[in-house]
Write an enzyme that holds these catalytic residues in place. Sequence first.
Site, PDB file in Angstrom:
ATOM      1  N   GLY A  27      -4.993   3.563   5.924  1.00 20.46           N
ATOM      2  CA  GLY A  27      -5.491   3.221   4.595  1.00 20.46           C
ATOM      3  C   GLY A  27      -6.774   2.409   4.645  1.00 20.46           C
ATOM      4  CG  ASN A  28      -9.918   3.814   4.232  1.00 22.06           C
ATOM      5  OD1 ASN A  28     -10.296   4.335   3.178  1.00 22.06           O
ATOM      6  ND2 ASN A  28      -9.527   4.527   5.284  1.00 22.06           N
ATOM      7  CB  SER A  44     -12.898   1.912  12.324  1.00 19.55           C
ATOM      8  OG  SER A  44     -12.096   2.887  12.935  1.00 19.55           O
ATOM      9  N   GLY A  45      -9.785   0.597  12.480  1.00 19.14           N
ATOM     10  CA  GLY A  45      -8.796   0.257  13.500  1.00 19.14           C
ATOM     11  C   GLY A  45      -8.457  -1.213  13.675  1.00 19.14           C
ATOM     12  CB  SER A  73     -12.918   2.847   7.180  1.00 15.27           C
ATOM     13  OG  SER A  73     -12.154   4.009   6.981  1.00 15.27           O
ATOM     14  CB  SER A  74     -12.825   7.075  10.937  1.00 16.83           C
ATOM     15  OG  SER A  74     -11.496   6.990  10.477  1.00 16.83           O
ATOM     16  CG  ASP A  75     -10.779   7.943   6.136  1.00 18.30           C
ATOM     17  OD1 ASP A  75     -10.890   9.075   6.642  1.00 18.30           O
ATOM     18  OD2 ASP A  75      -9.726   7.287   6.165  1.00 18.30           O
ATOM     19  CG  HIS A  94      -7.634   7.522   2.408  1.00 19.78           C
ATOM     20  ND1 HIS A  94      -6.926   8.561   1.843  1.00 19.78           N
ATOM     21  CD2 HIS A  94      -7.580   7.708   3.744  1.00 19.78           C
ATOM     22  CE1 HIS A  94      -6.470   9.349   2.812  1.00 19.78           C
ATOM     23  NE2 HIS A  94      -6.854   8.850   3.971  1.00 19.78           N
ATOM     24  CG  HIS A  96      -2.239   8.691   5.360  1.00 25.97           C
ATOM     25  ND1 HIS A  96      -2.405   8.866   6.713  1.00 25.97           N
ATOM     26  CD2 HIS A  96      -3.417   9.037   4.793  1.00 25.97           C
ATOM     27  CE1 HIS A  96      -3.652   9.276   6.952  1.00 25.97           C
ATOM     28  NE2 HIS A  96      -4.284   9.378   5.813  1.00 25.97           N
ATOM     29  CG  ASP A 119       1.522   4.369 -20.094  1.00 20.36           C
ATOM     30  OD1 ASP A 119       1.234   4.809 -21.217  1.00 20.36           O
ATOM     31  OD2 ASP A 119       2.562   3.720 -19.859  1.00 20.36           O
ATOM     32  CG  HIS A 168      -5.735  13.632   4.506  1.00 22.92           C
ATOM     33  ND1 HIS A 168      -7.073  13.649   4.754  1.00 22.92           N
ATOM     34  CD2 HIS A 168      -5.323  12.388   4.857  1.00 22.92           C
ATOM     35  CE1 HIS A 168      -7.460  12.491   5.259  1.00 22.92           C
ATOM     36  NE2 HIS A 168      -6.409  11.710   5.315  1.00 22.92           N
ATOM     37  CE1 TYR A 226       1.596  -1.066 -23.406  1.00 20.70           C
ATOM     38  CE2 TYR A 226      -0.076  -1.852 -21.883  1.00 20.70           C
ATOM     39  CZ  TYR A 226       1.253  -1.681 -22.209  1.00 20.70           C
ATOM     40  OH  TYR A 226       2.224  -2.129 -21.361  1.00 20.70           O
TER      41      TYR A 226
END
Length: 233
Positions: A27-28, A44-45, A73-75, A94, A96, A119, A168, A226
């Site tokens: 995640g990132n 990253s990592g 991050s690699s993303d 991001h 998983h 919502d 993914h 709301y």
Amino acid sequence: MLEALKEKVLRANLDLVKYGLVIFTWGNVSELDRASGLIVIKPSGVEYDGMKASDMVVTDWNGNVVEGKYKPSSDLLTHLEIYKAAPGIGGITHTHSAYAAAWAQSGRAIPCYGTTHADYFHGAIPCTRGLTAKETGGEYERSTGLVIAESFKKTAPAEVPAILVENHGAFSFGADAREAVHNAVCCEQVAKMAYLTESLNPGVKPAAQFLMDKHYCRKHGANAYYGQSGNHK
Ligand SMILES: [Zn+2]
């Protein structure tokens, strides 16, 4: 540079752990600083435990590191393509997270089965097409961003601020990092609820359009009512 933003992006990343959306270094989160056009993203990592604001990486619009002792991050390239495709997005998350990833791995959009979903997301949370062998073997992370951008043409991220990438996981969006994490938590929760709903009733149909419209529009847009004034969350 961007010390306050680094602290904010660190907090947003740690919130992924707090809300049970990530384990290990999965995640990132990133945020775009509109004034400078620079992006702050998780390194990253690096383990979440002990992660500091000074560990965050500052990059430019092309992914070059401007400041930071770690690799981003690699993303990062996925995040950059998303920012380029949707100017309204200021923060990206991001994960998983298990239920959202299960829908992604099934190649299925998450239908809107009720008001909790409505919502936050105006319609089904889409699932992209799978990447081709060529895209996967080439600039994989950039191609992931481009496949997401392709999907934005059908479903605007301003109305449905999350998307699944086939096989993914999930990407969620917001005006800033905090809002992107908030939407990631909501995405995981509605993914779980939709899974349970289909388990109980395999023939269930999506909620009626008028109900989806009512719940979305009472929290978003010009006629929202709301919550407290100026806070529609
Ligand atoms: Zn991933």
